[in-house]
Scaffold this motif. Sequence first.
Motif, mmCIF file in Angstrom:
data_model
loop_
_atom_site.group_PDB
_atom_site.id
_atom_site.type_symbol
_atom_site.label_atom_id
_atom_site.label_comp_id
_atom_site.label_asym_id
_atom_site.label_seq_id
_atom_site.Cartn_x
_atom_site.Cartn_y
_atom_site.Cartn_z
ATOM 1 N N ALA A 160 0.830 -1.215 0.000
ATOM 2 C CA ALA A 160 0.000 0.000 0.000
ATOM 3 C C ALA A 160 0.859 1.258 0.000
ATOM 4 O O ALA A 160 0.416 2.321 -0.435
ATOM 5 C CB ALA A 160 -0.930 -0.006 1.209
ATOM 6 N N LEU A 161 2.092 1.144 0.481
ATOM 7 C CA LEU A 161 2.978 2.308 0.507
ATOM 8 C C LEU A 161 3.751 2.458 -0.803
ATOM 9 O O LEU A 161 4.586 3.345 -0.935
ATOM 10 C CB LEU A 161 3.956 2.195 1.683
ATOM 11 N N GLY A 162 3.491 1.555 -1.750
ATOM 12 C CA GLY A 162 4.086 1.707 -3.072
ATOM 13 C C GLY A 162 5.222 0.756 -3.387
ATOM 14 O O GLY A 162 5.915 0.943 -4.383
ATOM 15 N N GLY B 58 -7.204 -2.235 -2.782
ATOM 16 C CA GLY B 58 -6.666 -3.035 -3.875
ATOM 17 C C GLY B 58 -5.980 -4.302 -3.414
ATOM 18 O O GLY B 58 -5.270 -4.943 -4.185
ATOM 19 N N PHE B 59 -6.175 -4.687 -2.150
ATOM 20 C CA PHE B 59 -5.594 -5.948 -1.668
ATOM 21 C C PHE B 59 -6.347 -7.142 -2.230
ATOM 22 O O PHE B 59 -5.792 -8.210 -2.413
ATOM 23 C CB PHE B 59 -5.630 -6.006 -0.136
ATOM 24 N N ALA B 76 -4.663 -3.104 -8.010
ATOM 25 C CA ALA B 76 -3.571 -3.339 -7.055
ATOM 26 C C ALA B 76 -3.534 -2.180 -6.061
ATOM 27 O O ALA B 76 -4.143 -1.137 -6.303
ATOM 28 C CB ALA B 76 -2.240 -3.428 -7.810
ATOM 29 N N PRO B 77 -2.824 -2.354 -4.943
ATOM 30 C CA PRO B 77 -2.652 -1.213 -4.039
ATOM 31 C C PRO B 77 -1.855 -0.113 -4.722
ATOM 32 O O PRO B 77 -1.100 -0.383 -5.653
ATOM 33 C CB PRO B 77 -1.847 -1.796 -2.868
ATOM 34 N N GLY B 78 -2.019 1.099 -4.281
ATOM 35 C CA GLY B 78 -1.257 2.207 -4.851
ATOM 36 C C GLY B 78 -1.034 3.272 -3.803
ATOM 37 O O GLY B 78 -1.857 3.437 -2.897
ATOM 38 N N PRO B 79 0.085 3.999 -3.911
ATOM 39 C CA PRO B 79 0.431 4.980 -2.880
ATOM 40 C C PRO B 79 -0.547 6.153 -2.793
ATOM 41 O O PRO B 79 -0.562 6.861 -1.794
ATOM 42 C CB PRO B 79 1.828 5.457 -3.297
#
Lengths: 265, 270
Positions: A160-162, B58-59, B76-79
């Motif tokens: 999640a932090l990239g 996005g998990f 997906a995960p994103g910052p």
Amino acid sequence: MSGSEVGRGARVLLPLAVALVLCAVWEVAVRMTHSHGLLPSPTGVVESGAILTSSGVIVEAMSGSLKRVLIGFAIGGALGIPTGLAIGTVPALDRAFRPVLDGLRSIAPIAWIPMAILWLGVRGDAALFVVAYAAVFPFIVNASLAARLVDRRLVAAARALGAGPWTVVRTVLLPGSIPMLFTGARIALAFAWASIIAAELAIGIKIAGQGRSVAGIGQLMVETLYVRRDVDALVFYMLVIGAVSFLIDAGLRRLQRWMLPWSDR
Amino acid sequence: MNPIVELKHVGKVYVSARDGEAIEALANIDFTIRRGEFLTVVGPSGCGKSTLLSLIAGFNAPTSGDVLFQGHPITAPGPERGVMFQDYALFPWRTVAGNIEFGPQARGVDAAHTRERVRKLIEMVGLRGFEHRYPHELSGGMRQRCALARMLANDPTMWLMDEPLAAVDLQTRIILQDELLRMWGDGIGTAGDRPTVVFVTHGIDEAVLLADRVLVLGRRPGRIKEVVDVALPRPRTALRNGPEVARLTAQVWELIHDEAVQAINEEAPL
């Protein structure tokens, strides 16, 4: 305050007194039965120890064994850690390789000694093989467990932090596995020590039979047993082996505390 | 109204790892999250609150329907979608500063810029002097602040927060609620300037106090029961013990009560 003083004294002095009394009883028993030579005596152990230390024999033998243990341990780690991390991370690899690894792990390392001697000869490479074999499995088992037990939320947090997949491996899976890798390393080193002595004993018999020079503590023990028949020296070797094992484990624990200030232990 | 996240007929079915049983966590969620709003999500346990959050993060991917972020499907995960976890999920082997700089480092932001940003964040969340402490050396409230700063370091447009204040004591929680509102920009500027917050909680009073809207979910399967507008002025801190918050809290509780009792009974050990 005085209570804790007395407590500390009792913790150190009482066991020391017990040990000294036991040694004294041992010494007296050996002298009264005139059995020194067949049985070791405390003063004999000290004398033999002094001679072996000043002549450099023990240092040479121990450093020979220690070198093989450390090389075998390093080989075990170099093969075992990546293997363990891989099967701990990828379930398909785990399913494919675990039965084979469990099967190999079930074979006692010293059972490989004859085969190792056949392949590698009696010089020391055979002992090295056995030591590496003994060390690799604790590394595999603990590394795979470590990778599996890394908190999945930390992986999620990193993503999640990239962080991409390789960053996750480098910044989460590896550091998260280190405490258990240390546990694996301590077990591996203990196994390596146990098998170097067994391997050298087995190989040493052959060397002694051929009248070749000694190379490790195991070989020195065989030579002492068959050629010099010095029981006091045998006890001294045992004490040195125990002390070195203890020091190595204590050193690893220290290293762990120093390298991992973030863990509570 | 400017949508930032659109949930279109979203359903999520889990297959239990233990017995292979299919569990319907969410069913037919149709909802739009507005840019800059503070949305809180409440519901009885088993209503799929956390599942909803992890779909937006996005998990996980939905089993049916679409989850869109600024018009594009989330894969997906994103910052840009920062996440704060229930137990913070701080990296135990990194110090406070090390945790906060993780995001910028992972994204390859240059070191000098990152250092300055981390310094400011540490200042902002009140952790100065604790930069070099490890998480296990911090109190619950300090860990919470560290996790918040770590999320903020990426300047996310969304804050996805999963019961972020559940693990601290009541006094700390009140203080942290106020800090959270302040950092979000409570009562300052317009919605367009503020990040969008999705805040999952089981504290109904907290949900009402913080929110522009409260999304009330029902359980088995998780579905939208009602959306409660909290049309109260900001900043909110002054209203904490006011009658409006109490009235809305009672209203939301009324919506959840029966199913919450049911949830407790069903979860009783056999």
